[in-house]
Design an enzyme around this catalytic site. Structure first.
Site, PDB file in Angstrom:
ATOM      1  N   ILE A  12     -11.357 -10.500 -48.461  1.00 53.99           N
ATOM      2  CA  ILE A  12     -10.502  -9.350 -48.740  1.00 53.99           C
ATOM      3  C   ILE A  12     -10.706  -8.298 -47.649  1.00 53.99           C
ATOM      4  O   ILE A  12     -11.700  -8.301 -46.932  1.00 53.99           O
ATOM      5  CB  ILE A  12     -10.804  -8.738 -50.132  1.00 53.99           C
ATOM      6  CG1 ILE A  12     -12.200  -8.111 -50.196  1.00 53.99           C
ATOM      7  CG2 ILE A  12     -10.661  -9.802 -51.208  1.00 53.99           C
ATOM      8  CD1 ILE A  12     -12.458  -7.333 -51.480  1.00 53.99           C
ATOM      9  N   CYS A  13      -9.723  -7.419 -47.545  1.00 55.24           N
ATOM     10  CA  CYS A  13      -9.740  -6.347 -46.553  1.00 55.24           C
ATOM     11  C   CYS A  13     -10.891  -5.390 -46.851  1.00 55.24           C
ATOM     12  O   CYS A  13     -11.104  -5.068 -48.004  1.00 55.24           O
ATOM     13  CB  CYS A  13      -8.401  -5.594 -46.623  1.00 55.24           C
ATOM     14  SG  CYS A  13      -7.945  -4.784 -45.106  1.00 55.24           S
ATOM     15  N   PRO A  14     -11.641  -4.905 -45.890  1.00 65.23           N
ATOM     16  CA  PRO A  14     -11.589  -5.144 -44.445  1.00 65.23           C
ATOM     17  C   PRO A  14     -12.693  -6.089 -43.957  1.00 65.23           C
ATOM     18  O   PRO A  14     -13.119  -5.988 -42.824  1.00 65.23           O
ATOM     19  CB  PRO A  14     -11.830  -3.737 -43.895  1.00 65.23           C
ATOM     20  CG  PRO A  14     -12.848  -3.165 -44.853  1.00 65.23           C
ATOM     21  CD  PRO A  14     -12.590  -3.819 -46.195  1.00 65.23           C
ATOM     22  N   TYR A  15     -13.167  -6.991 -44.820  1.00 64.66           N
ATOM     23  CA  TYR A  15     -14.323  -7.817 -44.449  1.00 64.66           C
ATOM     24  C   TYR A  15     -14.090  -8.762 -43.272  1.00 64.66           C
ATOM     25  O   TYR A  15     -15.043  -9.031 -42.531  1.00 64.66           O
ATOM     26  CB  TYR A  15     -14.858  -8.572 -45.674  1.00 64.66           C
ATOM     27  CG  TYR A  15     -15.588  -7.630 -46.601  1.00 64.66           C
ATOM     28  CD1 TYR A  15     -16.829  -7.116 -46.251  1.00 64.66           C
ATOM     29  CD2 TYR A  15     -15.019  -7.212 -47.788  1.00 64.66           C
ATOM     30  CE1 TYR A  15     -17.488  -6.219 -47.065  1.00 64.66           C
ATOM     31  CE2 TYR A  15     -15.669  -6.315 -48.616  1.00 64.66           C
ATOM     32  CZ  TYR A  15     -16.912  -5.824 -48.258  1.00 64.66           C
ATOM     33  OH  TYR A  15     -17.558  -4.932 -49.055  1.00 64.66           O
ATOM     34  N   HIS A  40      -6.103 -13.450 -42.705  1.00 66.21           N
ATOM     35  CA  HIS A  40      -5.843 -12.049 -43.067  1.00 66.21           C
ATOM     36  C   HIS A  40      -5.231 -11.338 -41.862  1.00 66.21           C
ATOM     37  O   HIS A  40      -5.939 -10.888 -40.959  1.00 66.21           O
ATOM     38  CB  HIS A  40      -7.160 -11.392 -43.495  1.00 66.21           C
ATOM     39  CG  HIS A  40      -7.001  -9.973 -43.958  1.00 66.21           C
ATOM     40  ND1 HIS A  40      -6.276  -9.645 -45.078  1.00 66.21           N
ATOM     41  CD2 HIS A  40      -7.460  -8.812 -43.443  1.00 66.21           C
ATOM     42  CE1 HIS A  40      -6.311  -8.331 -45.245  1.00 66.21           C
ATOM     43  NE2 HIS A  40      -7.021  -7.803 -44.268  1.00 66.21           N
TER      44      HIS A  40
END
Lengths: 81, 406
Positions: A12-15, A40
């Protein structure tokens, strides 16, 4: 030498960006390339900037539907070559 | 079949489905079909530009980037002008002390700041706010479905505590509408100057952060200089720019602001956490766990909690479902739909937990990044600025939290 690989698909953002930055910081001095696989899209805009700030250049290649391979290369490697 | 042909076929099927829903809804109630179209339009634009309110706030602190924030500021400027014009017709005499009937001028107090703070933390931890989760649900992000479930849970918890907040703070809290003090033109000028000041600040943050590499052209091509040969080629490239290539964030922000003005003119500003709370409370009532009467909610505009009315359909349901479906149709058309399943278990926990915190914040703050911020600042209401300031502080705290759970 095969490049170190980092698979951040499903993250998931921002990983995707954060884990890429961590991996770049952990590369040893003689490792020139990090290969990141992601699905992503927003990180395609953030990783090049973060990589540049750490002295790396990025090349993005679309490898499938909404999947990309990002090759991140140490810029001094090119200066020497 | 090529990928482009398959995507086009999928997109046409999705839009045909949207048209059938439109026709059916229109036959029942024209408000339903109108809000369905607004929802589709918002969802489409959010997905095409990947207009993420969370990243607008978070990336200032995390990266020193203000790309999305600039689009957001432009959207606020456009909608402030539009809202200002509409409200100057609704309330020509500001000295009388009345408020525009449907603008998001909300009671201002501790609940506004705490709501914004919790929402800001929750959206960064969950990886998206409510509108962001809705459009990412349409793109196939499984974690965003979890975050949305968390938001529903958090809204329900806020409904259990609502009457305390109402008695202790909200019932007696003042509402500040700038035109009451400085008239319509003055309020608009002050708002635009304040937006310009924020713009100057974020540009200075970008300059302190150092080099910024422009978006890679290969990944999601922007418009190339066109050397077209015929009218058909020209039209084809226009369609590609609209439906396949990513939208730049500035026009997207302006279009979102413009759509918000249209929706406000038609009925009320953009916002939907009140509707999502209706779903939560209705679900709880199935298990005899509904929170009971909510004091004062019928006296408040905006995205305040909505008690269950026993009905399934209303116009706002079509707005929320339309946003999801508009994003889905946009994503399949561009070949950007993909099921994305997080591998690390902690991501599900943080999406759910961040969602709950967000939901609670939007319950007591009476809105999310949309209703309490993107629709409140153009309402020329002070509460929009306070909620936005605390959103930023919450996002800053959130960036520290996510660094610890990498």
């Amino acid at each position: 030498m095969t490049p170190t690989k980092l698979d951040v698909r499903g993250e998931i953002c921002p990983y995707p960006m954060m884990r890429t930055v961590s991996a770049l910081k952990k590369l040893s001095g003689d490792e020139m390339v990090l290969e990141v696989v992601t699905d992503h899209a927003p990180c395609l805009e953030t990783i090049p900037t973060q990589a540049a700030r750490l002295g790396f250049r990025t090349d993005i290649e679309e490898t499938g539907a909404s999947e990309w391979r990002i090759m991140i290369t140490r810029t001094e490697a090119e200066d020497e070559g | 079949m090529t990928a482009t042909a398959r995507n086009t076929a999928l997109a046409l099927t999705a839009w045909a489905t949207a048209a059938v829903v439109y026709g059916t809804a229109h036959a029942v109630d024209t408000e339903f079909s109108m809000f369905w179209v607004f929802g589709l339009a918002f969802g489409f634009v959010l997905q095409r530009a990947r207009f993420c309110f969370t990243s607008a706030f978070r990336d200032i602190f995390l990266l020193g980037h203000a790309r999305t924030m600039k689009g957001l500021l432009l959207g606020l400027a456009v909608s402030s002008v539009g809202f200002g014009l509409v409200m100057s017709r609704q309330v020509p005499m500001t000295s009388l002390g009345v408020y525009p009937p449907s603008a998001n001028v909300l009671p201002l107090g501790i609940h506004t700041g705490l709501g914004g703070l919790l929402f800001g933390i929750g959206m960064v931890v969950a990886g998206g706010c409510v509108s962001g989760s809705l459009y990412r649900m349409g793109e196939g992000y499984v974690a965003s479905w979890v975050a949305f479930a968390g938001v529903m849970g958090g809204l329900l918890v806020s409904a259990y505590t609502w009457n305390w907040w109402w008695d202790a703070h909200i019932a007696t809290a003042p509402r500040f509408w700038l035109p009451h003090w400085i008239g319509h033109p003055g309020a608009l000028v002050v708002t635009l100057l304040a937006l310009a000041a924020v713009y100057v600040w974020v540009v200075s943050v970008e300059h302190r952060a150092g080099v910024i590499v422009p978006p890679a052209s290969g990944a999601r091509p922007q418009a190339a200089p066109s050397q077209t040969e015929s009218v058909a080629d020209d039209l084809r490239s226009t369609l590609r720019r609209l439906f396949v290539q990513g939208w730049p964030v500035l026009p997207a922000g302006a279009v979102l602001g413009g759509l918000n003005v249209l929706l406000f003119t038609a009925r009320e500003p953009w916002g939907f956490t009140g509707e999502v709370s209706r779903w939560s409370i209705a679900t709880a009532s199935l298990f005899d766990a509904a929170p009971g009467p909510l004091a004062g909610v019928e006296t408040l505009p905006g995205c305040v909690l909505v008690p269950s009315d026993g009905l399934v359909f209303n116009h706002m349901l079509f707005l929320v479902l339309g946003m999801f479906f508009g994003s889905f149709a946009a994503a399949v058309g561009a070949g950007e739909f993909k099921l994305r399943v997080p591998k690390r278990p902690v991501r599900y926990a943080q999406s759910l937990g961040g969602g709950v915190i967000m939901g609670y914040g939007s319950g007591i703050g009476m809105g999310c990044t949309i209703g309490a911020f993107f629709s409140a600042i153009p309402s020329l209401a002070v509460n929009g600025w306070v909620f936005g300031g605390f959103l930023a502080i919450g996002a800053w705290i959130g960036t520290h939290i996510i660094r610890r759970i990498e």
